[in-house]
Scaffold this active site. Sequence first.
Site, short mmCIF file in Angstrom:
data_model
loop_
_atom_site.label_atom_id
_atom_site.label_comp_id
_atom_site.label_asym_id
_atom_site.label_seq_id
_atom_site.Cartn_x
_atom_site.Cartn_y
_atom_site.Cartn_z
N CYS A 112 0.45 -1.07 -0.36
CA CYS A 112 0.01 -0.08 0.56
C CYS A 112 0.80 1.31 0.04
CB CYS A 112 -0.99 -0.39 0.74
SG CYS A 112 -2.30 1.60 1.68
N GLU A 151 -3.21 1.12 -6.68
CA GLU A 151 -1.76 0.41 -6.83
C GLU A 151 -1.83 0.13 -8.90
OE1 GLU A 151 0.84 -1.01 -6.76
OE2 GLU A 151 -0.58 -1.84 -4.90
#
Length: 271
Positions: free
Chosen positions: A2, A114
């Site tokens: 993350c 992402e």
Amino acid sequence: MCGRYASSRGPEDLAGVFGIEKWEPEETLEADYNVAPTKEVYAVLDRPVKDADSPRPVRQLRRLKWGLVPSWAKTPEGGARMINARAETVHEKPSYRRAFAARRCVLPADGYYEWVTGERERELEEEGRRKRPRKQPYFVLPADGSVFAMAGLYEFWRDRTLPDDHPGAWWVTCSVITTEAERTPLAVAPAEGPHTLAQIHPRMPLMLTPDRWDAWLDPSRTDPDDLRGLLTPPPPGLMRAYPVGTAVSNVRNNGPELLKELEGPEEGTLF
């Protein structure tokens, strides 16, 4: 992993979701659609209130800096690199094991970003025609639109160069716990592109479902073996993902337009 996420919910909304008992209005953060490491973020934690009549833990909404600095660190410089802690090893790594045993938190988000390098870009790179392949960002979030509750750790660090009464004498920092990305089909997948989270990236933030919040935040639970049982991934089929514009790749860009769903990957970044 993350490395960037979105957080637009305010204290009133989060208070209702998590049962917050204490938060300070002056600590309110602006909505942030491009949360990057070293920024201040909201964290939910259970901790006794200083100078309170009762020693019982109180559920609080606090502002922490994203990028954990261990209490024993000589300087805070390494915090920007310690934004993620792996669920598989968090109980044994020196930088995280104390926080894992005693200082756990929930980091609320709308979802996380992402990046994946498209097939066409990879082919060009292999042919030597493009040195830096362009990556397509995806936004990953709960399919039902609920808060994405990321498992986190927090830590206190004392800046010994400052006097005790200095407002910057204490740093409170945090890290997101990550786990292996789901290989089961997404609840809602893009028409063109990845159909599982693992096809986007091999890691993902560990999402805690509401039935685990109390146990995770409970500071009286300190046994690592007991706590490791809370690190299992959530049930599959809860997430969706969709492509967003590459503007999010620049940390200076911020605003709800970053979350706009594209009909498909941008040209040159096809999956």
